[in-house]
Design a protein around this motif. Structure first.
Motif, PDB file in Angstrom:
ATOM      1  N   UNK A 128       0.766  -1.133   0.000  1.00  0.00           N
ATOM      2  CA  UNK A 128       0.140  -0.020   0.061  1.00  0.00           C
ATOM      3  C   UNK A 128       1.006   1.200   0.002  1.00  0.00           C
ATOM      4  N   UNK A 129       0.628   2.236  -1.071  1.00  0.00           N
ATOM      5  CA  UNK A 129       1.297   3.362  -1.121  1.00  0.00           C
ATOM      6  C   UNK A 129       0.431   4.475  -0.764  1.00  0.00           C
ATOM      7  N   UNK A 130       0.864   5.587  -0.133  1.00  0.00           N
ATOM      8  CA  UNK A 130       0.133   6.655   0.259  1.00  0.00           C
ATOM      9  C   UNK A 130       0.697   7.915  -0.882  1.00  0.00           C
ATOM     10  N   UNK A 163       0.355  11.271  -9.698  1.00  0.00           N
ATOM     11  CA  UNK A 163       1.083  11.174  -8.188  1.00  0.00           C
ATOM     12  C   UNK A 163       1.741  10.054  -7.915  1.00  0.00           C
ATOM     13  N   UNK A 164       1.244   8.914  -8.339  1.00  0.00           N
ATOM     14  CA  UNK A 164       2.139   7.618  -8.122  1.00  0.00           C
ATOM     15  C   UNK A 164       3.151   7.450  -9.072  1.00  0.00           C
ATOM     16  N   UNK A 187       5.865   9.515  -6.861  1.00  0.00           N
ATOM     17  CA  UNK A 187       6.194   8.827  -5.573  1.00  0.00           C
ATOM     18  C   UNK A 187       7.015   7.768  -5.870  1.00  0.00           C
ATOM     19  N   UNK A 188       6.705   6.961  -7.021  1.00  0.00           N
ATOM     20  CA  UNK A 188       7.265   5.463  -7.243  1.00  0.00           C
ATOM     21  C   UNK A 188       7.857   5.347  -8.645  1.00  0.00           C
ATOM     22  N   UNK A 189       8.900   6.162  -8.962  1.00  0.00           N
ATOM     23  CA  UNK A 189       9.453   5.652 -10.264  1.00  0.00           C
ATOM     24  C   UNK A 189       9.620   4.351 -10.564  1.00  0.00           C
ATOM     25  N   UNK A 248       3.181   1.534 -15.928  1.00  0.00           N
ATOM     26  CA  UNK A 248       2.254   2.716 -15.604  1.00  0.00           C
ATOM     27  C   UNK A 248       1.099   2.570 -16.781  1.00  0.00           C
ATOM     28  N   UNK A 249       1.604   2.324 -18.077  1.00  0.00           N
ATOM     29  CA  UNK A 249       0.689   2.423 -19.107  1.00  0.00           C
ATOM     30  C   UNK A 249      -0.377   1.208 -19.217  1.00  0.00           C
TER      31      UNK A 249
END
Lengths: 140, 81
Positions: B19-21, B36-37, B40-42, B48-49
């Motif tokens: 879980x990420x905030x 935002x994700x 925060x988290x490259x 991502x796509x």
């Protein structure tokens, strides 16, 4: 009936649960752990899910299926955790008055489950590596 | 507003957490959550796509607004069966 379970699937009981005197046809689909995929050897699969959404989506599939075919009874059970070769990962059973409806509904149910329900499998290959299966995503 | 995002399968492994905030504007959308994700988290970049977002156990498109009480999840294409 919908169930996510860490235990072996009793597909005979699942099939019995959809039988009735109103149905002349019962179709059962079993998904089982296959050894070879594109020339690579699987030794085991690990399944995980997003439980609340997986149950909601499976119920949605059963409800939607009933709008398309005259389904009498239907049941889906999906196993989670570590599965060995040949183990049953999913069972889907459908009963209808006639066979064509039962085959079509059963085919639709498992096809849609595989694209909508948030469950994932991880390959444990014979070379010791592991890999999540995410259709359409290039391997890591 | 701070949103906790449940992660599954390869998304969880890449992020290294279940879980990420992330912090998004009030009335923020799924699209702003995705942005935002990424910041925060490259490590999630390769996925991502392909990532789906679910709000309260329903798939949610980029224009859906997120409320503070929503349960939010993010995951790659499913492979049950």
């Amino acid at each position: 009936m919908i169930r996510l379970t860490n235990d072996p699937i009793d597909y005979a009981a699942l099939t019995e649960s959809v039988r009735s005197n109103q149905s002349g046809a019962v179709v059962l689909f079993l998904g089982t752990v296959r050894e070879m995929t594109g020339g690579r050897q699987t030794v085991a699969l690990d399944y995980e899910c997003y439980p609340a959404m997986a149950e909601a989506k499976m119920q949605e599939l059963l409800d939607e299926m009933r709008t398309r075919w005259p389904v009498d009874k239907a049941a889906i059970e999906h196993r989670l955790g570590h599965l060995e070769l040949g183990d049953i990962s999913v069972a889907a059973a459908v009963s209808c008055p006639h066979r064509v409806q039962a085959f079509e509904a059963g085919r639709w149910l498992i096809d849609e489950l595989k694209v909508r329900v948030p469950i994932w499998k991880k390959e444990n290959w014979s070379d010791g590596t592991t890999e999540w299966v995410h259709p359409g995503v290039p391997p890591a | 507003m701070k949103i906790a995002v449940k992660l599954f399968a390869r998304a969880r492994d890449l992020a290294g957490t279940e879980s990420m905030t992330v912090d998004i504007p009030a009335e923020g959308t799924v699209a702003s959550l995705r942005g935002a994700m990424r910041e925060v988290c490259p490590a999630l970049a390769p996925l991502t796509p392909h990532l789906f977002v679910a709000i309260n156990a329903q798939y949610a498109g980029d224009t859906v607004t997120i409320r503070p009480s929503d349960e939010v999840a993010c995951f790659p294409p499913v492979s049950g069966g």
